[in-house]
Write an enzyme that holds these catalytic residues in place. Structure first.
Site, PDB file in Angstrom:
ATOM      1  CG  HIS B  35      -1.811  -1.216   1.255  1.00 41.27           C
ATOM      2  ND1 HIS B  35      -1.382  -2.431   1.739  1.00 41.27           N
ATOM      3  CD2 HIS B  35      -3.091  -1.409   0.836  1.00 41.27           C
ATOM      4  CE1 HIS B  35      -2.372  -3.309   1.637  1.00 41.27           C
ATOM      5  NE2 HIS B  35      -3.409  -2.732   1.085  1.00 41.27           N
ATOM      6  CG  HIS B 265      -5.984   1.868  -0.255  1.00 39.87           C
ATOM      7  ND1 HIS B 265      -6.087   2.270   1.056  1.00 39.87           N
ATOM      8  CD2 HIS B 265      -5.955   0.511  -0.221  1.00 39.87           C
ATOM      9  CE1 HIS B 265      -6.122   1.209   1.844  1.00 39.87           C
ATOM     10  NE2 HIS B 265      -6.046   0.128   1.103  1.00 39.87           N
ATOM     11  CD  GLU B 414     -19.528  -7.141  24.975  1.00 41.03           C
ATOM     12  OE1 GLU B 414     -19.472  -6.425  23.945  1.00 41.03           O
ATOM     13  OE2 GLU B 414     -20.553  -7.219  25.682  1.00 41.03           O
ATOM     14  CG  HIS B 476     -27.366 -14.178  26.804  1.00 42.29           C
ATOM     15  ND1 HIS B 476     -28.139 -13.677  25.787  1.00 42.29           N
ATOM     16  CD2 HIS B 476     -27.088 -13.116  27.608  1.00 42.29           C
ATOM     17  CE1 HIS B 476     -28.326 -12.372  25.974  1.00 42.29           C
ATOM     18  NE2 HIS B 476     -27.695 -12.012  27.067  1.00 42.29           N
TER      19      HIS B 476
END
Lengths: 680, 680
Positions: B35, B265, B414, B476
């Site tokens: 890149h 890019h 999380e 869950h």
């Protein structure tokens, strides 16, 4: 909170909302588990929404033009169950309410779309509901553009909590919705300032109003217990040209001793405190008992949409038979008749021309013929369009200027894309597929799991599926991801070996109605291995004999995807040495597992040495290195034993020992009784 | 862009930055992949940062008080390699630059922390770098609070691209950083308006300035090619009491024909266009050649921090021997001597008292004795403190008012938590652990994988590890997550059966230096199965004989975690019927795999019927249902075959057939030669 003032200000509204609060308290207390506070806090918002705005007919939960209601804060499931019972839903009966969270009940701990027709989506993993709702809103726009506002003209309403807004996926969702100017999407934020650990302030001080504005949303702030404010805000939201967020200041567990505390988030089961709360509400009936007049008001709400639905049905019947049939087919997700012939024609053509192309390119070739005959597909990519090969001619870009466009630039939002696709699939009428690198399955995992649990046929196009992607290195090289997807229940994991298998995999993926599919596709070019045309979809059997031993069968090679040609080359080496070798291509373990034992034994007979070849970890392969019925074969594995590395693909295959020669050598070792290394 | 104007305005700066651009072009062209655009766009920012602000000494990449530089946009790896080579890093030599992206090179496609000392973290999966940087900044605050500003006084600088900011995890990171007022954190946003698919506008119109402000950040907007503006912005950022974001308007692939396009890019390899770009830069030397005066300027920059480091070394040497030793121990991550005795004492105590507790509670009991002797731990939870049992006495809350606090309320983040923990572990001096529900491993997956790849010993405390969590239902209930974690290379997956095994698992987790650990812990109470005290850490062997057959060994039961006591109860049933039964507890497959074959055979000898019991999917278990060296045993699996359901835990175990009686029956069936069902 002055409950008396709230009661006296709007007595009828109050009692309707109190019905939700009382049922919630009773059900949670009976189950001795659950979440009382959220339904008690958001009862006023939900009541006004259902009473004055939500377009629905409780007797017809499948009415395609209903408004969608998504409870993103899924732990507050008693809110949705209460609303359904109160409005007269046929499935969520009082018995179901009483059996909240028990085996066999429709009233699971978190709402499950497959347990009741009126539950639009499974929620509970935070952030998923609000993110799926973006897909619902996209589906509505796309369907309206295709079938007209006479048939499709509805809103998507969402209740989201602080948890939903803290989860990163919500940022992907709200920025995508903002960019797409999804004006039919209305999110209520249950701004109660409480999470499980305590005050929200412990962990977060985000200015949510400013954050949503930064994403291009229309934002209002209201008192979530004031029915006039709620009504006015919804009215304004519906007029907005932007997606709309209504920040509802609420009190969790309103009227209970645990109000405004984290304790109020959970199960409130203390009998005295329940009695006190009910007394404060002016609720005098026994457990699970709703006064007749209140129930009657709610049932009237449940019938409020009947007239609109009748009118809608009349409009549908007024349409041409062809349009009606296509509308029905699209909603049912039935494949058009042309599908099978189209796939067969492509297979025949590529079996003959035998191109050497990457399977991501094969996938594009398939999509080029599929998309024109499947107007219900909406494709996209998480900013890897040219790499995932997901864009075909004439799809057009879906955006605020072109709702007929069928390609979405999801941006660098794998998770938001996956969730939005699930929402589209749940809405109905759309068959979504979207691409990213297979390694970034990781980012989309929570939504991919939810697709499997919810039984929606979302298609995940996962390219760059091994070290074969080369120089980008181990951060981009999946090694454990086939195992991850295979470990997930109700998920078809396809790893096609060439264009023919890719076409077969796509045919299977777009004809699923209750199972998501993962297509693991190569970056690197692969030879066509299916050079003999068969009309039958061999991938549908999961595994099949690609090439058999010419003489006595001494070795059996199993492989998937890019390693099938490695196995074929190994077979050439071994056959030249007089070692009869069968190659079994296994593009989909799950479908092979579903075959009867007789077929499995025919494909994988006992006796020969077995070697599996796959550029991923071994986990799971031992199941196939076994023989059937306890006859264990001498076997070995050629694959990855750790993370990859950055180098050209051919170098990596060589260095990691995933080659035809290494495979042949493993067979020779096994035939010689050399068990060294077979554990690896 | 008027390159000439830029050149003439700041000729020295220009050439220093041009060195980065030219090296990037050359390396990418040689590799024919990579890149180019991002290093070319951000060269000016990086040059000013290194020249005027970054505290570092190129000769001492391990200097603990260096500023940290995190390239969150990891695909622009040539930026970091160029900076290291130019400033005189001993490892990133010119040869390494020439071998960019080749086998064995330190200059991998994306920066890898384990390939060069001066690379602070692996990056590439977007959003991870900026999220880890929050952990770096937390670690700096915590270490400064503990050891004083004379030893710890540095900043964390990050370069993030649009991809990083679109990924949801970045929202978790920036809101956490905002809440924590991490004033030493400075993020440069490479605002080049380009992604792979095209203009950013295709997919995103977020007002990033407003978004960061909403999260409590100090924000500036500058021209990313103007060295004075860059310098002034960094100076202001360092003064801010909030974390700081500097929006740098830049041109991707500056000066190249592909400037300001998505083509820019990727890999720019066209020779003519490269020549044109270099001519525009005024860069006249050959490939990989940096003019001597420019290299000399850069090397001087590399030595700029030597004096500060000398002063720092002197300050360290001026400290007491005890403080020096503790500082060194903490940074090395060495366990204190007391650890082993502390664990043994706890094991002895619980073997005797034999409590019946959930292993999440066992984990808390262990942490209660570990945290006081391990001042380097920083615990936390993603808003499940009371459920994960991660908070112990006297830790204190880490926040802007108390940097000595050792407990972080991560909020419902999380993923951000996992990434922040990785950052702390990478920074050094902190041993982070954090909790959530095991099912939400899904949300943290990308960071958990990166922990394994980066070889950092982050500890993931994952409670509610099966259907044993009960009523919350399938959203869950993890079923595939043990397989997911086990499939991931370099990850220790512990599923302890009781408090003794939990203590052993924790001892192993906190003494790792290159491997993350996952602790899968039960919600439900479990009996103590290790009632006979052994000083030896049996979990360290991965699996061991918990109870042997009293007579002839006819059956062998393998189990983990909560199912070990199920297996023990099955053994009671079988032994009573005269069927000699061994129970093997397997708390950590990975460690068992590392044992020699003799030990493995001793634990799992050939002969008896084998049954594995685990409340998860079968995937992976066949490896242990095999015998060693090809001797395949009659075997079966008692576990989950799909998603769970919402009901009390005991009901679920009964309904899904994971019981002592079902296990005993499987053994009886196998002994009778009944192979029905053994595939399941």
């Amino acid at each position: 909170m002055d409950i008396d003032a709230l009661r006296s200000a709007n007595p009828d509204h109050w009692m309707r909302a109190a019905a939700i609060r009382a049922l919630t308290l009773d059900a949670v207390a009976a189950a001795k588990s659950g979440h009382s506070g959220m339904p008690m806090g958001m009862a006023d918002v939900a009541t006004v929404l259902y009473e004055k705005h939500l377009k629905f007919d409780a007797s017809a939960p499948h009415w395609p033009d209903r408004d969608r209601f998504i409870l993103s804060a899924g732990h507050g499931s008693m809110l949705i169950y209460s609303l359904l019972y109160l409005t007269g839903d046929a499935q969520i009966t009082l018995d179901e309410i009483k059996n909240f969270r028990q085996w066999g009940a429709r009233t699971a701990g978190h709402p499950e779309n497959f347990l009741a027709d009126a539950i639009e989506s499974t929620t509970g993993p935070l952030g998923q509901g609000i993110s799926m709702s973006v897909g619902f809103a996209i589906a509505e726009e796309a369907m309206r553009a295709r079938f007209g506002a006479k048939l499709v003209d509805h809103h998507t309403y969402v209740i989201a909590g602080d948890g939903c807004l803290m989860e990163g996926v919500s940022q992907e969702a709200i920025t995508l919705a903002g960019r797409q100017q999804l004006s039919r999407l209305v999110v209520f934020w249950d701004n109660n300032s409480i999470t499980i650990d305590g005050k929200v302030d412990l962990a977060d001080r985000t200015d949510q109003v400013k954050r949503f504005e930064a994403a291009g949303w229309h934002v209002q702030e209201i008192d979530g217990h004031n029915p006039e404010e709620i009504d006015a805000a919804i009215t304004a939201a519906k007029k907005s040209k932007q997606p709309s967020m209504i920040a509802c200041k609420t009190h969790i567990a309103l009227g209970h001793a645990a109000q405004d505390t984290s304790k109020g988030h959970g199960a409130l089961t203390d009998a005295d405190q329940m009695a006190e709360a009910k007394a404060a509400y002016g609720w005098t009936t026994g457990p699970f008992e709703v006064p007749e007049d209140v129930k009657a008001q709610w049932e009237a709400i449940g019938k409020r949409g009947a007239e609109a639905r009748d009118a809608w049905e009349a409009r549908l019947e007024g349409m041409s038979a062809g349009k009606q049939a296509e509308f029905a087919r699209t909603l049912a997700g039935t494949a058009p008749k042309k599908l099978s012939a189209t796939i067969k024609a492509l297979k025949k053509q590529v079996s003959e021309s035998a191109p050497s192309v990457a399977t991501r390119k094969s996938s594009e070739m398939v999509l080029e013929v599929l998309n024109p005959i499947l107007p219900e597909t909406i494709g996209g990519s998480a900013d890897l369009t040219g790499s995932n090969n997901t864009l075909t001619k004439d799809l057009g870009t879906f955006d605020e200027t072109n709702r007929k466009g069928r390609y979405i630039y999801y941006g660098i939002r794998e998770h938001g894309m996956a969730a939005a696709m699930n929402g589209m699939a749940l809405h109905g009428g759309i068959r979504p597929y979207g691409g990213t690198f297979f390694c970034f399955t990781d980012y989309a995992r929570p939504a991919m799991r939810l697709a499997a649990l919810m039984k929606v046929p979302t298609v995940f196009v996962m390219t760059h599926d091994s070290i074969g992607l080369g120089e980008d290195g181990p951060t981009h090289q999946p090694v454990e991801h086939l195992a991850i997807c295979r470990a997930t229940p109700n998920t078809l994991v396809f790893r096609p070996a060439d264009t023919v298998e890719t076409a077969e995999a796509w045919e299977l993926a777009v004809t699923q109605d209750g199972t998501p599919s993962v297509l693991a596709l190569s970056r690197q070019n692969l030879p066509t291995v299916r050079t003999e045309h068969k009309t039958k979809n061999l991938t549908a059997q999961g595994a099949y004999v690609l090439a058999d031993a010419t003489g006595k069968r001494q070795a059996l090679l199993m492989a998937t995807g890019s390693e099938v040609s490695v196995a074929m080359a190994a077979r050439d080496i071994l056959e030249a040495e007089g070692i009869g070798t069968r190659v079994v291509s296994m593009p989909c373990w799950e479908l092979f597992e579903e075959q009867d034992e007789a077929y499995r034994k025919r494909v994988l007979p006992g006796g020969p040495v077995r070697v599996a070849v796959e550029a991923g970890v071994r986990l799971g392969w031992d199941r196939w290195l076994f023989g059937e019925r306890g006859k264990r074969e001498k076997s070995g594995f050629v694959g990855m034993h750790g993370f990859g590395s950055s180098a050209p693909a051919e170098t990596l295959y060589e260095k990691f020992g995933i080659t035809a020669e290494a495979t042949a050598q493993k067979v020779r070792d096994l035939l010689m009784g050399n068990w060294q290394e077979t554990r690896r």
